[in-house]
Design an enzyme around this catalytic site. Structure first.
Site, PDB file in Angstrom:
ATOM      1  N   ASP A 104       1.743   6.055   4.165  1.00  0.00           N
ATOM      2  CA  ASP A 104       2.242   6.462   5.486  1.00  0.00           C
ATOM      3  C   ASP A 104       2.232   7.980   5.579  1.00  0.00           C
ATOM      4  O   ASP A 104       1.233   8.579   5.965  1.00  0.00           O
ATOM      5  CB  ASP A 104       3.642   5.868   5.676  1.00  0.00           C
ATOM      6  CG  ASP A 104       4.221   6.129   7.052  1.00  0.00           C
ATOM      7  OD1 ASP A 104       3.610   6.877   7.822  1.00  0.00           O
ATOM      8  OD2 ASP A 104       5.297   5.594   7.365  1.00  0.00           O
ATOM      9  N   PHE A 133       5.514   0.657  12.757  1.00  0.00           N
ATOM     10  CA  PHE A 133       6.149   0.028  11.602  1.00  0.00           C
ATOM     11  C   PHE A 133       5.665  -1.411  11.486  1.00  0.00           C
ATOM     12  O   PHE A 133       5.714  -2.179  12.447  1.00  0.00           O
ATOM     13  CB  PHE A 133       7.671   0.066  11.729  1.00  0.00           C
ATOM     14  CG  PHE A 133       8.353  -0.293  10.447  1.00  0.00           C
ATOM     15  CD1 PHE A 133       8.400   0.607   9.398  1.00  0.00           C
ATOM     16  CD2 PHE A 133       8.918  -1.551  10.271  1.00  0.00           C
ATOM     17  CE1 PHE A 133       9.001   0.279   8.197  1.00  0.00           C
ATOM     18  CE2 PHE A 133       9.527  -1.890   9.075  1.00  0.00           C
ATOM     19  CZ  PHE A 133       9.571  -0.974   8.040  1.00  0.00           C
ATOM     20  N   LYS A 166      -1.806   4.663   7.318  1.00  0.00           N
ATOM     21  CA  LYS A 166      -1.412   5.125   8.656  1.00  0.00           C
ATOM     22  C   LYS A 166      -1.991   6.505   8.921  1.00  0.00           C
ATOM     23  O   LYS A 166      -2.309   7.239   7.994  1.00  0.00           O
ATOM     24  CB  LYS A 166       0.113   5.159   8.764  1.00  0.00           C
ATOM     25  CG  LYS A 166       0.763   3.781   8.847  1.00  0.00           C
ATOM     26  CD  LYS A 166       2.232   3.937   9.163  1.00  0.00           C
ATOM     27  CE  LYS A 166       2.935   2.598   9.205  1.00  0.00           C
ATOM     28  NZ  LYS A 166       4.383   2.774   9.446  1.00  0.00           N
ATOM     29  N   GLU A 179      -1.422  -0.089  -3.979  1.00  0.00           N
ATOM     30  CA  GLU A 179      -0.318   0.094  -3.028  1.00  0.00           C
ATOM     31  C   GLU A 179      -0.499  -0.778  -1.797  1.00  0.00           C
ATOM     32  O   GLU A 179      -1.605  -1.188  -1.459  1.00  0.00           O
ATOM     33  CB  GLU A 179      -0.242   1.575  -2.603  1.00  0.00           C
ATOM     34  CG  GLU A 179       0.909   2.336  -3.246  1.00  0.00           C
ATOM     35  CD  GLU A 179       2.287   1.928  -2.702  1.00  0.00           C
ATOM     36  OE1 GLU A 179       2.470   0.773  -2.275  1.00  0.00           O
ATOM     37  OE2 GLU A 179       3.180   2.783  -2.709  1.00  0.00           O
ATOM     38  N   ASP A 180       0.615  -1.027  -1.156  1.00  0.00           N
ATOM     39  CA  ASP A 180       0.585  -1.768   0.096  1.00  0.00           C
ATOM     40  C   ASP A 180       0.205  -0.869   1.263  1.00  0.00           C
ATOM     41  O   ASP A 180      -0.640  -1.200   2.077  1.00  0.00           O
ATOM     42  CB  ASP A 180       1.941  -2.452   0.361  1.00  0.00           C
ATOM     43  CG  ASP A 180       3.130  -1.501   0.164  1.00  0.00           C
ATOM     44  OD1 ASP A 180       2.924  -0.320  -0.213  1.00  0.00           O
ATOM     45  OD2 ASP A 180       4.270  -1.941   0.368  1.00  0.00           O
ATOM     46  N   ARG A 193       8.728  -9.956   3.854  1.00  0.00           N
ATOM     47  CA  ARG A 193       7.692  -9.670   2.847  1.00  0.00           C
ATOM     48  C   ARG A 193       6.732 -10.840   2.681  1.00  0.00           C
ATOM     49  O   ARG A 193       5.555 -10.665   2.418  1.00  0.00           O
ATOM     50  CB  ARG A 193       8.329  -9.392   1.478  1.00  0.00           C
ATOM     51  CG  ARG A 193       9.035  -8.060   1.371  1.00  0.00           C
ATOM     52  CD  ARG A 193       9.306  -7.752  -0.103  1.00  0.00           C
ATOM     53  NE  ARG A 193      10.338  -6.744  -0.279  1.00  0.00           N
ATOM     54  CZ  ARG A 193      10.118  -5.426  -0.258  1.00  0.00           C
ATOM     55  NH1 ARG A 193       8.910  -4.969  -0.052  1.00  0.00           N
ATOM     56  NH2 ARG A 193      11.110  -4.577  -0.420  1.00  0.00           N
ATOM     57  N   ASP A 215       8.357  -4.949   4.014  1.00  0.00           N
ATOM     58  CA  ASP A 215       9.621  -5.506   4.490  1.00  0.00           C
ATOM     59  C   ASP A 215      10.256  -4.665   5.576  1.00  0.00           C
ATOM     60  O   ASP A 215       9.969  -3.485   5.730  1.00  0.00           O
ATOM     61  CB  ASP A 215      10.617  -5.584   3.342  1.00  0.00           C
ATOM     62  CG  ASP A 215      11.111  -4.189   2.929  1.00  0.00           C
ATOM     63  OD1 ASP A 215      10.268  -3.333   2.621  1.00  0.00           O
ATOM     64  OD2 ASP A 215      12.335  -3.960   2.940  1.00  0.00           O
TER      65      ASP A 215
HETATM   66  P1  XMP Z   1       4.960   7.398   2.368  1.00  0.00           P
HETATM   67  O1  XMP Z   1       5.473   7.898   3.698  1.00  0.00           O
HETATM   68  O2  XMP Z   1       5.616   8.116   1.242  1.00  0.00           O
HETATM   69  O3  XMP Z   1       5.530   5.930   2.373  1.00  0.00           O
HETATM   70  O4  XMP Z   1       3.468   7.361   2.290  1.00  0.00           O
HETATM   71  C1  XMP Z   1       5.069   4.954   1.536  1.00  0.00           C
HETATM   72  C2  XMP Z   1       6.071   3.833   1.445  1.00  0.00           C
HETATM   73  O5  XMP Z   1       6.843   3.725   2.649  1.00  0.00           O
HETATM   74  C3  XMP Z   1       7.029   2.401   3.012  1.00  0.00           C
HETATM   75  N1  XMP Z   1       6.449   2.199   4.349  1.00  0.00           N
HETATM   76  C4  XMP Z   1       6.548   1.085   5.076  1.00  0.00           C
HETATM   77  N2  XMP Z   1       7.144  -0.091   4.801  1.00  0.00           N
HETATM   78  N3  XMP Z   1       6.428  -0.931   6.893  1.00  0.00           N
HETATM   79  C5  XMP Z   1       7.086  -1.090   5.727  1.00  0.00           C
HETATM   80  O6  XMP Z   1       7.620  -2.166   5.499  1.00  0.00           O
HETATM   81  C6  XMP Z   1       5.802   0.203   7.243  1.00  0.00           C
HETATM   82  O7  XMP Z   1       5.219   0.291   8.324  1.00  0.00           O
HETATM   83  C7  XMP Z   1       5.869   1.274   6.276  1.00  0.00           C
HETATM   84  N4  XMP Z   1       5.377   2.524   6.265  1.00  0.00           N
HETATM   85  C8  XMP Z   1       5.747   3.051   5.061  1.00  0.00           C
HETATM   86  C9  XMP Z   1       6.367   1.579   1.940  1.00  0.00           C
HETATM   87  O8  XMP Z   1       7.328   1.199   0.998  1.00  0.00           O
HETATM   88  C10 XMP Z   1       5.392   2.525   1.284  1.00  0.00           C
HETATM   89  O9  XMP Z   1       5.153   2.233  -0.074  1.00  0.00           O
HETATM   90 MG    MG Z   2       5.559   0.467  -1.226  1.00  0.00          MG
END
Ligand code: XMP
Ligand code: MG
Length: 190
Positions: free
Chosen positions: A113, A162, A141, A109-110, A175, A169
């Site tokens: 959050d 963010f 995060k 995963e990237d 991206r 993105d």
């Molecule tokens: P959760 O909250 O489910 O979120 O852990 C995971 C997905 O939310 C997106 N995400 C972000 N995308 N900048 C982004 O471009 C951010 O700071 C950010 N925070 C969460 C992302 O798609 C991730 O897989």
């Molecule tokens: Mg993602």
């Protein structure tokens, strides 16, 4: 070697606020993560599962650092719209092509959050009969630390801001930045 250099902050005009993690820092951290994954999965049949689209760069750069062959598959799920807040709703937009029965799965995963997406995904993939399911994420995060999601490999813990770049993105832009940056709040109306 223009493509090797990629963008720098100046190419983004005034959209970026700050470069949080440089390309060099990302690459060096991925070296460490790959070394650990190689050791942990020695002698095991590893399947990498990437989450589209954000994990494309992490998958490409992490998988090429492994000193073993590792097949990969992709899923697309939605948890965010085009904004910056989690909806809490996870939907499968594209499912895996691979049968997970007996496989050692590493989700790539990237960013994690709220942790909602990954905790859901962990349960979903485990229920398909995988021998093990672990998570590797480039970024984490603070909110995620509160959630019961066991993340085995974490690149960087970042502040609750963010971020864009390296796969992440805002409304499908940024991206392809080769680093992680924050946007000026004006860009997303914050
Ligand atoms: P959760 O909250 O489910 O979120 O852990 C995971 C997905 O939310 C997106 N995400 C972000 N995308 N900048 C982004 O471009 C951010 O700071 C950010 N925070 C969460 C992302 O798609 C991730 O897989
Ligand atoms: Mg993602």
């Amino acid at each position: 070697m223009r493509e090797d250099k990629g963008m720098d902050a100046a190419d983004m005009g005034t959209d970026l606020q700050q470069v949080l993690i440089s390309r060099e820092e990302i690459e060096s951290r991925l070296d460490d993560m790959a070394e650990k994954i190689d050791a942990d999965y020695a002698g095991k049949d590893l399947l990498l599962v990437g989450v589209l689209k954000g994990a494309v760069y992490v998958m490409a750069d992490l998988s090429r650092r492994l000193r073993r062959s590792a097949p990969m598959d992709w899923m697309a799920v939605s948890s965010y719209g085009s904004g910056t807040k989690s909806s809490g709703v996870v939907r499968i937009l594209k499912d895996l092509d691979t049968d997970l029965t007996g496989r050692h799965v590493l989700i790539v995963e990237d960013i994690i959050d709220s942790g909602l997406t990954l905790s859901w995904l962990l349960g979903n993939l485990t229920s398909r009969g995988a021998a093990s399911v672990r998570i590797a994420t480039l970024l984490r995060k603070p909110e995620a630390v509160k959630v019961e999601v066991d993340v085995t490999y974490v690149g960087f813990d970042i502040p609750n801001e963010f971020v864009v770049g390296y796969g992440l993105d805002y409304a499908e832009s940024y991206r392809n930045l080769p680093f992680i940056a924050t946007l000026r709040p004006e860009v997303y109306g914050g």
